[in-house]
Design a protein around this motif. Structure first.
Motif, PDB file in Angstrom:
ATOM      1  N   ARG A  80       0.843  -1.188   0.000  1.00 28.50           N
ATOM      2  CA  ARG A  80       0.000   0.000   0.000  1.00 28.50           C
ATOM      3  C   ARG A  80       0.884   1.245   0.000  1.00 28.50           C
ATOM      4  NH1 ARG A  80      -2.162   1.534   6.037  1.00 28.50           N
ATOM      5  NH2 ARG A  80      -0.150   1.569   7.057  1.00 28.50           N
ATOM      6  N   ALA A  81       0.327   2.320  -0.544  1.00 34.14           N
ATOM      7  CA  ALA A  81       0.997   3.618  -0.475  1.00 34.14           C
ATOM      8  C   ALA A  81       0.681   4.216   0.886  1.00 34.14           C
ATOM      9  CB  ALA A  81       0.507   4.527  -1.595  1.00 34.14           C
ATOM     10  N   SER A  82       1.691   4.449   1.666  1.00 33.16           N
ATOM     11  CA  SER A  82       1.435   4.933   3.012  1.00 33.16           C
ATOM     12  C   SER A  82       2.563   5.838   3.456  1.00 33.16           C
ATOM     13  CB  SER A  82       1.293   3.756   3.990  1.00 33.16           C
ATOM     14  OG  SER A  82       2.528   3.087   4.124  1.00 33.16           O
ATOM     15  N   GLY A  83       2.375   6.391   4.623  1.00 34.59           N
ATOM     16  CA  GLY A  83       3.410   7.227   5.195  1.00 34.59           C
ATOM     17  C   GLY A  83       2.903   8.625   5.480  1.00 34.59           C
ATOM     18  N   THR A  84       3.838   9.542   5.603  1.00 29.88           N
ATOM     19  CA  THR A  84       3.533  10.918   5.960  1.00 29.88           C
ATOM     20  C   THR A  84       4.126  11.856   4.915  1.00 29.88           C
ATOM     21  OG1 THR A  84       3.563  10.372   8.314  1.00 29.88           O
ATOM     22  CG2 THR A  84       3.789  12.697   7.736  1.00 29.88           C
ATOM     23  N   VAL A  85       3.324  12.794   4.468  1.00 27.82           N
ATOM     24  CA  VAL A  85       3.783  13.827   3.538  1.00 27.82           C
ATOM     25  C   VAL A  85       3.539  15.183   4.188  1.00 27.82           C
ATOM     26  CG1 VAL A  85       3.454  14.931   1.294  1.00 27.82           C
ATOM     27  CG2 VAL A  85       3.323  12.437   1.492  1.00 27.82           C
ATOM     28  N   ILE A  86       4.588  15.984   4.292  1.00 23.96           N
ATOM     29  CA  ILE A  86       4.461  17.353   4.779  1.00 23.96           C
ATOM     30  C   ILE A  86       4.610  18.293   3.586  1.00 23.96           C
ATOM     31  CG2 ILE A  86       5.372  19.146   6.300  1.00 23.96           C
ATOM     32  CD1 ILE A  86       4.115  16.858   7.810  1.00 23.96           C
ATOM     33  N   LEU A  87       3.574  19.088   3.338  1.00 20.88           N
ATOM     34  CA  LEU A  87       3.619  20.096   2.291  1.00 20.88           C
ATOM     35  C   LEU A  87       4.062  21.405   2.933  1.00 20.88           C
ATOM     36  CD1 LEU A  87       0.241  19.264   0.506  1.00 20.88           C
ATOM     37  CD2 LEU A  87       2.530  18.523  -0.153  1.00 20.88           C
ATOM     38  N   ALA A  88       5.298  21.806   2.644  1.00 18.73           N
ATOM     39  CA  ALA A  88       5.864  23.022   3.239  1.00 18.73           C
ATOM     40  C   ALA A  88       5.806  24.149   2.209  1.00 18.73           C
ATOM     41  CB  ALA A  88       7.297  22.778   3.695  1.00 18.73           C
ATOM     42  N   PHE A  89       4.961  25.144   2.470  1.00 19.79           N
ATOM     43  CA  PHE A  89       4.726  26.233   1.528  1.00 19.79           C
ATOM     44  C   PHE A  89       5.522  27.471   1.918  1.00 19.79           C
ATOM     45  CE2 PHE A  89       1.021  23.603   0.969  1.00 19.79           C
ATOM     46  CZ  PHE A  89       0.672  23.741  -0.369  1.00 19.79           C
ATOM     47  N   ASP A  90       6.241  27.996   0.967  1.00 20.42           N
ATOM     48  CA  ASP A  90       6.866  29.303   1.120  1.00 20.42           C
ATOM     49  C   ASP A  90       5.756  30.357   0.974  1.00 20.42           C
ATOM     50  OD1 ASP A  90       8.298  31.647   0.928  1.00 20.42           O
ATOM     51  OD2 ASP A  90       9.684  30.932  -0.608  1.00 20.42           O
ATOM     52  N   VAL A  91       5.539  31.151   2.037  1.00 21.02           N
ATOM     53  CA  VAL A  91       4.509  32.193   1.987  1.00 21.02           C
ATOM     54  C   VAL A  91       5.146  33.579   2.106  1.00 21.02           C
ATOM     55  CG1 VAL A  91       2.638  30.725   2.818  1.00 21.02           C
ATOM     56  CG2 VAL A  91       4.060  31.936   4.472  1.00 21.02           C
ATOM     57  N   SER A  92       6.419  33.675   1.727  1.00 18.15           N
ATOM     58  CA  SER A  92       7.099  34.972   1.774  1.00 18.15           C
ATOM     59  C   SER A  92       6.519  35.903   0.705  1.00 18.15           C
ATOM     60  CB  SER A  92       8.601  34.797   1.569  1.00 18.15           C
ATOM     61  OG  SER A  92       8.852  34.264   0.279  1.00 18.15           O
ATOM     62  N   ASN A  93       6.883  37.180   0.785  1.00 18.27           N
ATOM     63  CA  ASN A  93       6.349  38.176  -0.151  1.00 18.27           C
ATOM     64  C   ASN A  93       6.632  37.816  -1.605  1.00 18.27           C
ATOM     65  OD1 ASN A  93       5.181  40.017   1.697  1.00 18.27           O
ATOM     66  ND2 ASN A  93       7.215  40.784   2.230  1.00 18.27           N
ATOM     67  N   SER A  94       7.807  37.188  -1.859  1.00 19.86           N
ATOM     68  CA  SER A  94       8.158  36.868  -3.243  1.00 19.86           C
ATOM     69  C   SER A  94       7.201  35.859  -3.876  1.00 19.86           C
ATOM     70  CB  SER A  94       9.592  36.330  -3.310  1.00 19.86           C
ATOM     71  OG  SER A  94       9.723  35.145  -2.534  1.00 19.86           O
ATOM     72  N   MET A  95       6.474  35.091  -3.053  1.00 18.88           N
ATOM     73  CA  MET A  95       5.525  34.113  -3.588  1.00 18.88           C
ATOM     74  C   MET A  95       4.258  34.780  -4.109  1.00 18.88           C
ATOM     75  SD  MET A  95       6.773  31.059  -3.565  1.00 18.88           S
ATOM     76  CE  MET A  95       5.403  29.905  -3.555  1.00 18.88           C
ATOM     77  N   GLY A  96       4.171  36.109  -3.935  1.00 17.60           N
ATOM     78  CA  GLY A  96       3.060  36.847  -4.530  1.00 17.60           C
ATOM     79  C   GLY A  96       3.337  37.273  -5.953  1.00 17.60           C
ATOM     80  N   ALA A  97       4.529  36.970  -6.461  1.00 23.32           N
ATOM     81  CA  ALA A  97       4.873  37.334  -7.838  1.00 23.32           C
ATOM     82  C   ALA A  97       3.932  36.633  -8.815  1.00 23.32           C
ATOM     83  CB  ALA A  97       6.320  36.968  -8.130  1.00 23.32           C
ATOM     84  N   LYS A  98       3.678  37.302  -9.944  1.00 27.00           N
ATOM     85  CA  LYS A  98       2.693  36.806 -10.905  1.00 27.00           C
ATOM     86  C   LYS A  98       3.329  36.243 -12.168  1.00 27.00           C
ATOM     87  CE  LYS A  98      -0.901  39.918  -9.217  1.00 27.00           C
ATOM     88  NZ  LYS A  98      -1.904  40.970  -9.548  1.00 27.00           N
ATOM     89  N   ASP A  99       4.591  35.779 -12.054  1.00 23.73           N
ATOM     90  CA  ASP A  99       5.176  35.132 -13.231  1.00 23.73           C
ATOM     91  C   ASP A  99       4.565  33.762 -13.470  1.00 23.73           C
ATOM     92  OD1 ASP A  99       6.339  34.314 -10.879  1.00 23.73           O
ATOM     93  OD2 ASP A  99       8.384  34.235 -11.657  1.00 23.73           O
ATOM     94  N   ILE A 100       3.820  33.228 -12.479  1.00 22.07           N
ATOM     95  CA  ILE A 100       2.940  32.073 -12.654  1.00 22.07           C
ATOM     96  C   ILE A 100       1.546  32.530 -12.260  1.00 22.07           C
ATOM     97  CG2 ILE A 100       2.349  29.754 -11.868  1.00 22.07           C
ATOM     98  CD1 ILE A 100       5.199  29.145 -11.434  1.00 22.07           C
ATOM     99  N   ALA A 101       0.565  32.281 -13.109  1.00 18.21           N
ATOM    100  CA  ALA A 101      -0.795  32.747 -12.842  1.00 18.21           C
ATOM    101  C   ALA A 101      -1.505  31.804 -11.868  1.00 18.21           C
ATOM    102  CB  ALA A 101      -1.571  32.832 -14.145  1.00 18.21           C
ATOM    103  N   PRO A 102      -2.334  32.295 -10.929  1.00 18.61           N
ATOM    104  CA  PRO A 102      -2.550  33.725 -10.675  1.00 18.61           C
ATOM    105  C   PRO A 102      -1.379  34.373  -9.921  1.00 18.61           C
ATOM    106  CG  PRO A 102      -3.775  32.413  -9.120  1.00 18.61           C
ATOM    107  CD  PRO A 102      -3.150  31.438 -10.077  1.00 18.61           C
ATOM    108  N   THR A 103      -0.745  33.618  -9.035  1.00 17.87           N
ATOM    109  CA  THR A 103       0.497  33.995  -8.369  1.00 17.87           C
ATOM    110  C   THR A 103       1.267  32.716  -8.113  1.00 17.87           C
ATOM    111  OG1 THR A 103      -0.411  33.766  -6.120  1.00 17.87           O
ATOM    112  CG2 THR A 103      -0.595  35.955  -7.167  1.00 17.87           C
ATOM    113  N   ARG A 104       2.518  32.848  -7.695  1.00 17.67           N
ATOM    114  CA  ARG A 104       3.297  31.643  -7.371  1.00 17.67           C
ATOM    115  C   ARG A 104       2.597  30.833  -6.284  1.00 17.67           C
ATOM    116  NH1 ARG A 104       9.429  34.277  -6.971  1.00 17.67           N
ATOM    117  NH2 ARG A 104       9.607  34.875  -9.180  1.00 17.67           N
TER     118      ARG A 104
END
Length: 324
Positions: A80-104
């Motif tokens: 079975r596919a099992s285990g733990t996944v942690i999704l660590a998101f960068d939420v710094s100001n630079s992640m508001g850039a719009k070079d990827i729509a709608p934002t990073r």
């Protein structure tokens, strides 16, 4: 192996023994009747085993059918596919850039939510949001709806600390605060145990503005058996964002993200648009483990019995021109 109805197992054994005894007595009676008539039983080509094989196969099939009524079951390892996944998101100001729509950050949130919805409930997923510091916004668990809600609540603010993100993710995995040892004090690295079924997915543009050393934190994760998959969100060309009235240029830093991933034997993925982000999540290598599971074998017993009945019947028809 065990049986849900042990009493029926005893019945199956008794019936099986009775059938074989009856078959033996029938053969002896037939031989005696032929001898009394001054005859001898014909010897089929192939020897005595050829005469007895078809009926014995059919008797064995009947025994297996009776055995199936006892509901046999066994504990077998099931992948079975099992285990733990942690999704660590960068939420710094630079992640508001719009070079990827709608934002990073917006593109990362959409792709991560789709990834979470596709995972089985055997995979525990947690969420860490990091800027200059890091905060666990959702502990690892199999309530994936709550995980998606935590992802959708993320907003941008502040600087970036990849090292703090890794330490916070490790803390969520091991269930206790994790920090780097003080090199000046000669402290040994903490013993976190071994968590080979855990993965940290680090989503960032790679711009590290301070905090604990990211590579040292990755080495700590590697020692604990935790893989880090880094996802570079943004474009190499970059974009300009406005922070407190100032215009700041921000671009994807792939070198650091690649080094962090390789330190833990993980992989770096470039995601320059929302579509490629979805492809990245689809390519993540979740651990396949085994779980001991109680599996009922009634179907297998019946299937084998039907196969033996078919073989025995075909041999009887082919060799003797009759079923019985």
């Amino acid at each position: 192996m065990s049986f849900q109805h042990p009493l029926l197992l005893a019945v199956a054994v008794a019936v099986g023994a009775g059938l074989f005894v009856a078959y033996h007595l029938l053969q002896r009676r037939r031989a005696a009747a032929l001898a009394a008539a001054g005859l001898r039983p014909a010897r089929p080509r192939g020897g005595r085993w050829r005469r007895h094989l078809p009926p014995l196969l059919m008797l064995a099939a009947l025994v297996l059918l009776f055995l199936g009524t006892a509901r046999p079951q066994a504990t077998v390892p099931v992948p079975r596919a099992s285990g733990t996944v942690i999704l660590a998101f960068d939420v710094s100001n630079s992640m508001g850039a719009k070079d990827i729509a709608p934002t990073r950050l917006g593109a990362a949130q959409a792709a991560a939510a789709a990834f979470v919805r596709e995972q089985p409930d055997t995979v525990d997923i947690g969420v860490v949001a990091f800027g200059q510091g890091a905060l666990t916004t959702q502990l690892p668990g199999n309530d994936h709806d709550s995980t998606v809600a935590a992802i959708n609540r993320l907003t941008v603010a502040g600087g970036t600390s990849l090292g703090q993100a890794i330490l916070a993710s490790l803390s969520a995995i091991v269930g206790q605060p994790v920090s780097l040892p003080d090199p000046d004090a000669g402290e040994p690295p903490p013993d976190l145990g071994f968590w080979r079924s855990a993965t940290i997915v680090l989503l960032s543009d790679g711009e590290d503005t301070g905090g604990p050393d990211a590579v040292a934190a990755a080495e700590l994760a590697a020692a604990a058996g935790v893989h880090i998959e880094t996802v570079g969100v943004g474009t190499v060309e970059g974009a300009t964002i406005e922070v407190e009235g100032f215009q700041l240029a921000t671009a994807l830093n792939e070198e650091l993200l690649t080094e962090v991933a390789r330190t833990t034997a993980g992989s770096y993925h470039r995601a320059q648009d929302a579509r490629s982000l979805n492809d990245v999540y689809g390519s993540l290598d979740l651990r396949i483990t085994t779980e001991d599971k109680l599996v009922e074998l009634t179907g297998a017993a019946v299937g084998i019995a039907l196969l033996l009945l078919t073989i025995g019947g075909l041999l009887m028809i082919t060799w003797f021109g009759r079923i019985l």
